[in-house]
Scaffold this active site. Sequence first.
Site, PDB file in Angstrom:
ATOM      1  N   GLU A 301       4.150   5.032   3.960  1.00  0.00           N
ATOM      2  CA  GLU A 301       5.028   5.924   4.717  1.00  0.00           C
ATOM      3  C   GLU A 301       4.356   6.532   5.942  1.00  0.00           C
ATOM      4  OE1 GLU A 301       7.020   8.669   2.107  1.00  0.00           O
ATOM      5  OE2 GLU A 301       8.018   7.049   1.011  1.00  0.00           O
ATOM      6  N   GLU A 384       9.414   1.975  -3.459  1.00  0.00           N
ATOM      7  CA  GLU A 384       9.771   3.292  -4.000  1.00  0.00           C
ATOM      8  C   GLU A 384      11.276   3.433  -3.885  1.00  0.00           C
ATOM      9  OE1 GLU A 384       8.014   6.928  -2.635  1.00  0.00           O
ATOM     10  OE2 GLU A 384       6.023   6.031  -2.409  1.00  0.00           O
TER      11      GLU A 384
END
Length: 608
Positions: A301, A384
């Site tokens: 991320e 995720e």
Amino acid sequence: MTVEEQAREGWARLMGSGGAQDRTPGEIVPADLPAPEGLTATGGRGHVTLTWRPVPGAIGYAVHRATASAGPYEPVDHGGGDVLAVPHGPYADTTGEPFREYWYSVAPLGTVTSMGSLGVPVAAAALSSGPAEVAVEVTADGDEGPPHRPWRAMVGSEHLSHLLCEDTSGGRPIGAELREALRRVRDELGVQQVRAHAILCDDLGVYKLVDGQPRLDFSGVDRVYDTVLELGMRPVVELSFMPRDLASDPSRTVFAYQAVISPPRDWDRWSWLVRELTAHLVERYGLDEVRDNWWFEVWNEANLSVFWSGTPEEFWRLYDETARAVKAVDPGLRVGGPASAAVGWIDDQLARESPVDFVSTHTYGSPPLDLRPLAGDRPLLWTEWGVTATHGSEVNDTVFAAAFLLRGMRSAAGRVEALAPWVASDHFEELGRPPRLAHGGFGLLTVGNLAKPKYWALTLAQRLGDTQLPVTLTGDGAGGLVEAWAARSGDGTVTVLLWNATLDHAKAGGDPELDRAVTVNLTGLPAAAYRLTHWRVDATHSNITALWRAIGEGRDWPDERQWAALRDADRLQEAEPSRTLEARDGAAAVAFDLPMPSISCVELVPAT
């Protein structure tokens, strides 16, 4: 301002600075995609269901709403807090006021930062009364091929050195229970791989400076990965975070375990570290094993500044250097990314000249978007995914989260390589270790390895046989609220999995107006009689966190008597006693109430 400009401005507020991607410019560009055609809006009890025809090249759709046909149109916010778009219809809007007429329009997305035209608006209003019935037609002798089970590919976990931890949470051994949690998801849910952060962090001692010279030590990584393989799983090698002695700014950290998020101070040494680690893994576990079964994912991320303190340009250099280092060991090793939050940077990733063998990204609060128009034939790994990205949110422990899990898995089936629930266990310490048993942890299993409702959701999905069956739903909320998945086993067992759910977090605790009466009509049954078993996950069935709140007496952790009671109740529960169901001319019907949220699994085993 035109209607189109209003729509893009509203979407920019959701996706831009301070929103789902804090490094995404607060500007949404037009996508060369036509407006969806055939939009319908049907008012039902407690909701409005929208359907539309797919737009070729769209990765998803942003549903917009206004109180007048001329606008202003705003994206419908169902409270997921991430990318408030859906991959396809039907979409059930449960956020409006009963009897109030709203105008709806839908825009296709080329990426999460490019939006096509809004379609012709249509009007509808939710009702607060009327029949609320759904019919489910299952063709028991049909054949749609084997069902795809996206949860089997991968699950998330805390940083894997946690597997070796000898401390306790709530009096429970952390490492031993985390190992048992991964063993359970492997044995009971069929999960093949585990993805976690921080394999390069200093607790495993991979990289250190000794007298100014770098020294590598992969013994800690070996202990971790040996453990994963002993559990019957394989690791996703997420190449993160930065070793402190290699970081350009070691003061920039994230999480309670202070993972360093800065770029390297020496890019050549970073490349050397990645190349040597990759070569070590190939030597230790075998080239065929690593090349055929492992994924190398670059960072986590980086489009959120909390996870990458460098610039976007520095991240792309990190990706390029890392990919080349992995491929230098063997060109067949699979490396990819961008492992981004909120489906960000996918188009940037695919524009790289460096290798991109797979596309990985994350989202929360909605089913995963359909990235095939962008990724082409590359595997899609959602490394995720979950109902919320918020630590400690009570929704993580609820039946709402369980039904959400099934909705996403059914939506993603056949179009992704992996959809990884985040995470396997509440033994998780990103923001500190669990303060109490029912604390809203991300895990499928609690501390103590009690099964939450979402664990039972996947357990029921795992019961589906090897031949998927045709299913048709009609009625109030069919497809938007109530969904079904059915399959047949080799011995003739027919399993029908149903759930009633909205994406609206404001309804996570339930809403009587969204409860439905369901009738499952089966045809093509070869046997004359079946043993019918009906499992249920709802407010009072297969719901250990609700039980703990009832018996916990305000305690943070159970005492021994309470642990015993919880373990005794930790099982998948039936909605009614098993019974014989007769089939006439190959047909049978089963009727029951299906509250929102809830899950039912009806299994018919041929009687002998």
